[in-house]
Structures are given as structure tokens and as C-alpha cells.
Design a protein around this motif. Structure first.
Motif: not given
Length: 134
Positions: A109-117
């Protein structure tokens, strides 16, 4: 407010009344246990970006000391949860560590998101598919 979650594997800090100044945010991630300045800085910048998104109702700052991973847990207005992994753009993505993290924290039920800065604070968000490959 610092709190241990019921699993006692992570330390989270609620973002409900957090000052949006950058330096205090970095110190909050250090208080959670993140001793790497770069990880704390990237996480603070991404936290600021997520807090500006009106689709998210709440965002927690979290750190897993056993995996040495900083992450954010954001709850959207449609009651979905996104687990956001802040990453700097100047290194390799450790997919083995992400897989361990995924097994420990993510359910269907969860989204896994990579946030690359990057150093100029541009952020790229990549949602990962949590389905198992056969």
C-alpha cells in the motif's frame, strides 16, 4: 518531537510544527542519528520540497541506524503513504541497500520514491515498482 516507532528500528520526527529554515532542519536529521552532513543536507532540502506540496498532509523525518538510511514518510490527502529516500546525485545508487530497506519498511500500500538532489537543489523523483520480479 522524537519518537521510536513500534518496531523500534527507526527514529522519526514529526514535521507538524517544524521551522522551514535549512540549518535547523539539518540539525534535526543529525538529532535522529544521521551523522553524514551530505545525507542530512539532501534530506533537509527534499523535506522542504515535500512540505510545500499541498497533496501531502503530513511528513515525518526518519532515520534507520542499522541501515544508515535517512528517509521521509509522507501521507497524502488520499491516505496513501509515500516512503521517500533522499539521495545525492554525486554517487552510485546502492540497490542492495534499497532492497533491504524495501523489505523492512514497504508494503503493497506504500509508494517507494527515490528523490535525487543535485548541488543546485534540483530534485528528480522516481517512483519504484514494488512488485517482485519473477
Amino acid at each position: 518531537m522524537l519518537r521510536k516507532t513500534k518496531s523500534n528500528h527507526e527514529i522519526c520526527c514529526s514535521g507538524k510544527h517544524t521551522n522551514m529554515d535549512f540549518i535547523p532542519l539539518i540539525h534535526e536529521f543529525a538529532t535522529l542519528g544521521c551523522t553524514e552532513q551530505l545525507k542530512a543536507s539532501v534530506a533537509a532540502r527534499i523535506y522542504q520540497d515535500i512540505k510545500l506540496d499541498p497533496n501531502y498532509l503530513s511528513t515525518d523525518k526518519c532515520y534507520d541506524p542499522s541501515l544508515e538510511i535517512v528517509f521521509l514518510r509522507a501521507i497524502a490527502s488520499n491516505n496513501t503513504t509515500s516512503i521517500i529516500l533522499p539521495l545525492p546525485d554525486n554517487g552510485k545508487v546502492n540497490f542492495k541497500a534499497i532492497a533491504k530497506f524495501q523489505k523492512k519498511y514497504c508494503d503493497s500500500g506504500q509508494k517507494l520514491v527515490l528523490a535525487i538532489c543535485d548541488p543546485s537543489s534540483n530534485i528528480l523523483y522516481y517512483q519504484l515498482n514494488l512488485n517482485e520480479q519473477t
